[in-house]
Design a protein around this motif. Sequence first.
Motif, PDB file in Angstrom:
ATOM      1  N   ASP A  54       0.813  -1.215   0.000  1.00 59.98           N
ATOM      2  CA  ASP A  54       0.000   0.000   0.000  1.00 59.98           C
ATOM      3  C   ASP A  54       0.850   1.270   0.000  1.00 59.98           C
ATOM      4  OD1 ASP A  54      -2.595  -1.278   0.083  1.00 59.98           O
ATOM      5  OD2 ASP A  54      -2.126  -1.841   2.139  1.00 59.98           O
ATOM      6  N   PRO A  76      -8.102  -1.482   3.536  1.00 64.62           N
ATOM      7  CA  PRO A  76      -6.768  -0.962   3.249  1.00 64.62           C
ATOM      8  C   PRO A  76      -6.700   0.558   3.351  1.00 64.62           C
ATOM      9  CG  PRO A  76      -7.838  -1.720   1.238  1.00 64.62           C
ATOM     10  CD  PRO A  76      -8.705  -2.158   2.376  1.00 64.62           C
ATOM     11  N   GLY A  85      -8.340   1.578  -0.460  1.00 71.08           N
ATOM     12  CA  GLY A  85      -7.107   2.042  -1.060  1.00 71.08           C
ATOM     13  C   GLY A  85      -7.355   3.257  -1.920  1.00 71.08           C
TER      14      GLY A  85
END
Length: 438
Positions: free
Chosen positions: A59, A161, A133
């Motif tokens: 990430d 995420p 994300g």
Amino acid sequence: MLERLDLRGLGDESGDALAGLLPRPQAGDAVSHDAVRRLIDEVRNGGDAAVRELTARFDGVDVADTLVPVAELSAAWDRLSPGLRSAMETAHRRILEFHQSEAAIGHVYERDGVAVRSVNQPVDRAGIYVPGGLAAYPSTVLMTVLVARAAGVDDIVLCSPPGPDGDLAAPVLAAAHLCGVTEVHRVGGVQAVAALAYGTETIRPADVVAGPGNAWVATAKQLVASDVGVASAFAGPSEIVVIADATCPPAAAATDVVLQAEHGPGGRAWLVTWDDECAEAVCSAIGQIVDLSPRRVETLATLKADGFVCLVDGPAQAADVANFVAPEHLQLMCEGAEDLVSSIRHAGAVFIGPWAPASVGDYVAGPSHVLPTAGTARFAGALTTDDFTKRMHVVDVSEAGFDQLAPAVAELAEAEGLWAHAASVSRRKEWTTTGVRP
């Protein structure tokens, strides 16, 4: 933009012939199971430190503490615009009511002095995965957490995420607050699935892991399934098949083909029709709609890799194609759509008519939008309360029922060479009053 597949002229053999003519992905084809398993093992062996390292690796952000403070959840809710807050409340109400009404009730079977009750018991702790994300999916929070709530699960942990700034999107946090989730972690990918399945120093393991994700996440769920409950089959990249004819407005059909493709690569988008003019008009409209989309790059990637326009002889063959593909979403935008439903055996969810785009199902219809992908609708269905419960049977036998059934039990036990099983019925009355004697 869409690859053309012409199946016309196959006649009655079309159902059997499709296997050699149509592409059908296998769940997790693009992902190495060995690579995913290595990542899972890193988390099992390394705990929080491994989660932190993998988050930085995949990430691009260092998250020292994954847990989101509860105050941030309520603050995110307070900051929502009135319109989004109202929309979430509408979705919350409809989703929870649907799953509460669908939840299986107890069943009782009585015969010959034996009463058997089926009792649905919720798991103690549910682990929810919400993709994120570069995008935010508050709807997935609602579509997963509320199903677990309707099943009776009180302890819920949510993982998603982090974005480039290391935080989760405010709408996701707000949705968690609305659903009563107080444990939210900024962790995604395979490392989140592994943490939910096996636990770390700060994330206690869950009994069931649920929620959609990319192929890596879906594969990770498959690989931990021997140690933890995994809800749904293969909830991976989004898919849609639209069956349309000349009665369908081309722009409407085109938009619906595109709406699942905009999630990005890995999904599938199909148009199935028996009308050449419909095919041409819809494909033309798809090009125009893609050009208007802010997610043009992601949409084009899906359509170029797995976008198809399939020409068939008629509705029956269209149903054959849909059953072969077994799509996550199936949209029937043709004359006689209701009648065609009876021919559909394999689909995560079916949407009928021009006023039922799959987006209604994605947000507010009620059923969960966590659906089987990659052809797994052949043997699995949508996320339901059944995924968060297990059935426990309670057996009550009267003396009269025992007397009637004991001979059958003894015969079956003796046939299997299980002496104590047979003795438990053949000598029960004697031993109940006198005890065991040599």
